[in-house]
Design a protein around this motif. Structure first.
Motif, PDB file in Angstrom:
ATOM      1  N   GLN A  29      70.520  21.092   7.070  1.00  0.00           N
ATOM      2  CA  GLN A  29      71.653  20.771   5.898  1.00  0.00           C
ATOM      3  C   GLN A  29      71.727  19.070   6.136  1.00  0.00           C
ATOM      4  O   GLN A  29      72.115  18.534   5.271  1.00  0.00           O
ATOM      5  CB  GLN A  29      72.933  21.240   6.502  1.00  0.00           C
ATOM      6  N   ALA A  30      71.193  18.601   7.145  1.00  0.00           N
ATOM      7  CA  ALA A  30      71.136  17.274   7.445  1.00  0.00           C
ATOM      8  C   ALA A  30      69.974  16.427   6.652  1.00  0.00           C
ATOM      9  O   ALA A  30      70.185  15.168   6.072  1.00  0.00           O
ATOM     10  CB  ALA A  30      71.015  16.738   8.776  1.00  0.00           C
ATOM     11  N   HIS A  31      68.750  17.034   6.527  1.00  0.00           N
ATOM     12  CA  HIS A  31      67.801  16.464   5.774  1.00  0.00           C
ATOM     13  C   HIS A  31      67.310  16.884   4.659  1.00  0.00           C
ATOM     14  O   HIS A  31      66.600  16.221   3.839  1.00  0.00           O
ATOM     15  CB  HIS A  31      66.569  16.285   7.109  1.00  0.00           C
ATOM     16  N   MET A  32      67.641  18.373   4.282  1.00  0.00           N
ATOM     17  CA  MET A  32      66.765  19.001   3.270  1.00  0.00           C
ATOM     18  C   MET A  32      65.359  18.843   2.893  1.00  0.00           C
ATOM     19  O   MET A  32      64.859  19.323   3.813  1.00  0.00           O
ATOM     20  CB  MET A  32      67.921  18.591   1.936  1.00  0.00           C
ATOM     21  N   GLN A  33      65.038  18.212   2.056  1.00  0.00           N
ATOM     22  CA  GLN A  33      63.675  18.002   1.593  1.00  0.00           C
ATOM     23  C   GLN A  33      62.949  16.841   2.188  1.00  0.00           C
ATOM     24  O   GLN A  33      61.796  16.380   1.640  1.00  0.00           O
ATOM     25  CB  GLN A  33      63.353  18.251   0.302  1.00  0.00           C
ATOM     26  N   THR A  34      63.922  16.067   3.087  1.00  0.00           N
ATOM     27  CA  THR A  34      63.065  14.956   3.797  1.00  0.00           C
ATOM     28  C   THR A  34      61.769  14.886   4.336  1.00  0.00           C
ATOM     29  O   THR A  34      60.768  14.185   3.919  1.00  0.00           O
ATOM     30  CB  THR A  34      64.206  14.001   4.548  1.00  0.00           C
ATOM     31  N   PHE A  35      61.835  15.869   5.187  1.00  0.00           N
ATOM     32  CA  PHE A  35      60.458  16.049   5.899  1.00  0.00           C
ATOM     33  C   PHE A  35      59.256  16.571   4.997  1.00  0.00           C
ATOM     34  O   PHE A  35      57.962  16.360   5.065  1.00  0.00           O
ATOM     35  CB  PHE A  35      60.522  16.935   7.129  1.00  0.00           C
ATOM     36  N   GLY A  36      59.859  17.388   3.906  1.00  0.00           N
ATOM     37  CA  GLY A  36      58.680  17.830   3.089  1.00  0.00           C
ATOM     38  C   GLY A  36      57.999  16.710   2.167  1.00  0.00           C
ATOM     39  O   GLY A  36      57.125  16.560   1.869  1.00  0.00           O
ATOM     40  N   TYR A  37      58.942  15.834   1.705  1.00  0.00           N
ATOM     41  CA  TYR A  37      58.474  14.747   1.163  1.00  0.00           C
ATOM     42  C   TYR A  37      57.613  13.829   2.117  1.00  0.00           C
ATOM     43  O   TYR A  37      56.729  13.277   1.456  1.00  0.00           O
ATOM     44  CB  TYR A  37      59.903  13.803   0.649  1.00  0.00           C
ATOM     45  N   LEU A  38      58.042  13.723   3.246  1.00  0.00           N
ATOM     46  CA  LEU A  38      57.261  12.800   4.029  1.00  0.00           C
ATOM     47  C   LEU A  38      55.962  13.344   4.236  1.00  0.00           C
ATOM     48  O   LEU A  38      55.002  12.558   4.295  1.00  0.00           O
ATOM     49  CB  LEU A  38      57.861  12.517   5.597  1.00  0.00           C
ATOM     50  N   ALA A  39      56.001  14.615   4.326  1.00  0.00           N
ATOM     51  CA  ALA A  39      54.433  15.168   4.477  1.00  0.00           C
ATOM     52  C   ALA A  39      53.631  14.990   3.246  1.00  0.00           C
ATOM     53  O   ALA A  39      52.426  14.798   3.436  1.00  0.00           O
ATOM     54  CB  ALA A  39      54.643  16.680   4.737  1.00  0.00           C
ATOM     55  N   ALA A  40      54.541  15.068   2.031  1.00  0.00           N
ATOM     56  CA  ALA A  40      53.426  14.724   0.727  1.00  0.00           C
ATOM     57  C   ALA A  40      53.155  13.321   0.646  1.00  0.00           C
ATOM     58  O   ALA A  40      52.070  13.116   0.079  1.00  0.00           O
ATOM     59  CB  ALA A  40      54.556  14.917  -0.438  1.00  0.00           C
ATOM     60  N   MET A  41      53.685  12.568   1.370  1.00  0.00           N
ATOM     61  CA  MET A  41      53.307  10.887   1.261  1.00  0.00           C
ATOM     62  C   MET A  41      52.362  10.649   2.425  1.00  0.00           C
ATOM     63  O   MET A  41      51.835   9.480   2.375  1.00  0.00           O
ATOM     64  CB  MET A  41      54.515  10.270   1.261  1.00  0.00           C
ATOM     65  N   LEU A  42      52.069  11.577   3.478  1.00  0.00           N
ATOM     66  CA  LEU A  42      51.191  11.201   4.364  1.00  0.00           C
ATOM     67  C   LEU A  42      49.641  10.805   3.922  1.00  0.00           C
ATOM     68  O   LEU A  42      49.309   9.737   4.391  1.00  0.00           O
ATOM     69  CB  LEU A  42      51.139  12.186   5.517  1.00  0.00           C
ATOM     70  N   TYR A  62      60.456   6.842   3.421  1.00  0.00           N
ATOM     71  CA  TYR A  62      60.640   8.173   2.967  1.00  0.00           C
ATOM     72  C   TYR A  62      61.075   9.034   4.143  1.00  0.00           C
ATOM     73  O   TYR A  62      61.314  10.263   3.825  1.00  0.00           O
ATOM     74  CB  TYR A  62      59.304   8.689   2.637  1.00  0.00           C
ATOM     75  N   THR A  63      61.806   8.417   5.057  1.00  0.00           N
ATOM     76  CA  THR A  63      62.662   9.207   6.076  1.00  0.00           C
ATOM     77  C   THR A  63      64.084   9.306   5.680  1.00  0.00           C
ATOM     78  O   THR A  63      64.825   9.868   6.131  1.00  0.00           O
ATOM     79  CB  THR A  63      62.628   8.542   7.093  1.00  0.00           C
ATOM     80  N   THR A  64      64.532   8.465   4.485  1.00  0.00           N
ATOM     81  CA  THR A  64      65.787   8.854   3.860  1.00  0.00           C
ATOM     82  C   THR A  64      66.055  10.130   3.227  1.00  0.00           C
ATOM     83  O   THR A  64      65.277  10.971   2.918  1.00  0.00           O
ATOM     84  CB  THR A  64      66.264   7.921   2.960  1.00  0.00           C
ATOM     85  N   PHE A  65      67.368  10.504   3.044  1.00  0.00           N
ATOM     86  CA  PHE A  65      67.875  11.854   2.424  1.00  0.00           C
ATOM     87  C   PHE A  65      67.077  12.026   1.384  1.00  0.00           C
ATOM     88  O   PHE A  65      67.116  11.244   0.473  1.00  0.00           O
ATOM     89  CB  PHE A  65      69.388  11.931   2.656  1.00  0.00           C
ATOM     90  N   PHE A  66      66.650  13.363   1.104  1.00  0.00           N
ATOM     91  CA  PHE A  66      66.058  13.731  -0.284  1.00  0.00           C
ATOM     92  C   PHE A  66      66.454  15.147  -0.484  1.00  0.00           C
ATOM     93  O   PHE A  66      66.035  15.926   0.257  1.00  0.00           O
ATOM     94  CB  PHE A  66      64.678  13.359  -0.392  1.00  0.00           C
ATOM     95  N   ASN A  67      66.957  15.606  -1.934  1.00  0.00           N
ATOM     96  CA  ASN A  67      67.029  16.873  -2.093  1.00  0.00           C
ATOM     97  C   ASN A  67      67.099  16.965  -3.499  1.00  0.00           C
ATOM     98  O   ASN A  67      67.829  16.396  -4.245  1.00  0.00           O
ATOM     99  CB  ASN A  67      68.323  17.517  -1.519  1.00  0.00           C
ATOM    100  N   THR A  68      66.010  17.793  -4.404  1.00  0.00           N
ATOM    101  CA  THR A  68      66.131  18.005  -5.599  1.00  0.00           C
ATOM    102  C   THR A  68      65.596  19.334  -5.899  1.00  0.00           C
ATOM    103  O   THR A  68      65.457  20.085  -5.095  1.00  0.00           O
ATOM    104  CB  THR A  68      65.359  17.126  -6.349  1.00  0.00           C
TER     105      THR A  68
END
Length: 297
Positions: A29-42, A62-68
Motif C-alpha cells: 500500500q505504501a509503494h504500489m507499482q513503484t518497484f515494478g516500474y523500477l525493475a522495468a527501467m533497470l 523512479y523510486t517515487t510512488f507510482f500506480n496506474t
C-alpha cells in the motif's frame, strides 16, 4: 563529438517484459507499482550509462510512488524510457520533468484503463468463456487464459513502443522555448489529479457536537440546502458550515492530506509511521467524540 546513445531493441524488450510480468513486484500500500516500474527501467539505465554513480542517480528518479492501470499504463513506461534516452544524450530533461509526466499521466490512464480493460474488455472475454464452459467444458477457461495473455501481451507491447516513440519526439517540446509552460501544465495536471483523488476517496467527517449550537459540521457555513428552520430557531442566525456542503465542503480532507504531505516531505517521516500516526489520531478522535465510526457494540 560524443556518440549518440540509443536504447537497443533487446534492452527495450527486457524492459517491457519486466513491466508486463512484474508491474506488481513487491507490491504494498505504501509503494504500489513503484518497484515494478523500477525493475522495468533497470535494463534501460544499465545500457545508457557507464558509471555506477550515474546509474544510481538515474534510478533514483523512479523510486517515487507510482500506480496506474498496468495495461494502458505501459505507455508511461515507454515514454520515460524515451525521455531517459534523451537525458543520457545531454538533453535538459530533469527528474522533475520525468516525475511530473508520470504523476500527470498515471491518474487519467488509470481511469481510462479501468473503464476499458477492467470494466469492458475483461467482462466480454469472461462472458465468452462462460458460454464456452457450458456443460463443464474446459474450452472456456482455456480460451480466456490464451486470449487474455495474447491480447494483453501484444496490446501492452504496442503501448510501450508508442510511448517510447512519443518520448523521443517530445524532447524538443520539453526543452524548447515553450518548455516551461508545458512543464507547468504537466505539474498542474498532476496537482489537480491528486486533489481530485483526495476529495473523492478520502472521507473524513466529525461527530463533535457543540453545546447549545449543534453539530460542528453545521457551525461555520451552510448552503441553502443545509439551513433548516430548526437551525434558525436554535441559533437565531444563519449558521456557517465549512465542513459540510458550503464554501469548503472537504476541509477536513484537506487538513489531513496536507498533514500527511507535511510529515513526509518536510519532516521526512516514512509512509508507515505516518499511517500509524493517523491510526493514533483516529483512535483518540473516537475516544473524545470528535469522530464517529458508526459502530455499535
Amino acid at each position: 563529438m560524443a556518440e549518440t546513445k540509443k536504447i537497443s531493441t533487446g534492452a527495450r524488450r527486457k524492459s517491457f517484459r519486466n513491466w508486463a510480468y512484474g508491474n506488481l513486484t513487491c507490491f504494498s500500500q505504501a509503494h504500489m507499482q513503484t518497484f515494478g516500474y523500477l525493475a522495468a527501467m533497470l535494463p534501460i539505465v544499465d545500457e545508457l550509462y557507464d558509471k555506477d554513480e550515474d546509474k544510481v542517480s538515474a534510478l533514483e528518479t523512479y523510486t517515487t510512488f507510482f500506480n496506474t492501470e498496468p495495461q494502458i499504463g505501459t505507455m508511461v513506461v515507454g515514454l520515460t524510457a524515451g525521455l531517459e534516452e534523451a537525458r543520457a544524450n545531454g538533453e535538459a530533461i530533469d527528474d522533475e520533468t520525468i516525475n511530473g509526466i508520470r504523476a500527470g499521466l498515471m491518474g487519467p490512464l488509470a481511469g481510462l484503463g479501468d473503464s476499458i480493460i477492467v470494466g469492458t474488455f475483461i467482462p466480454i472475454l469472461l462472458g465468452i468463456a462462460l458460454g464456452l464452459s457450458a456443460g463443464g467444458s474446459v474450452l472456456g477457461p482455456l480460451f480466456y487464459i490464451v486470449a487474455w495473455n495474447v491480447l494483453m501481451y501484444f496490446g501492452m507491447k504496442l503501448a510501450y513502443d508508442r510511448g517510447y516513440e512519443l518520448g523521443g519526439s517530445a524532447v524538443q517540446a520539453l526543452v524548447g522555448p515553450e518548455s516551461q509552460a508545458l512543464r507547468s501544465a504537466i505539474l498542474m495536471v498532476g496537482a489537480m489529479v491528486i486533489g481530485a483523488v483526495a476529495a473523492t476517496w478520502v472521507s473524513i467527517s466529525t461527530a463533535l457536537v457543540l453545546p447549545g449550537v449543534g453539530p460542528l459540521e453545521n457551525v461555520l457555513w451552510s448552503s441553502s440546502s443545509t439551513v433548516t428552520a430548526e437551525a434558525l430557531n436554535a441559533t437565531g442566525a444563519v449558521s456557517l458550515n465549512v465542513f459540510g456542503s458550503g464554501i469548503f465542503p472537504k476541509l477536513l480532507n484537506f487538513v489531513f492530506v496536507y498533514l500527511c504531505w507535511w510529515m513526509m516531505t518536510k519532516k521526512k517521516i516514512g509512509v508507515i509511521p505516518v499511517m500509524l500516526i493517523l491510526v493514533a489520531v483516529a483512535f483518540v478522535g473516537v475516544l473524545v467524540g470528535f469522530f464517529n465510526p458508526g459502530l455499535s457494540y
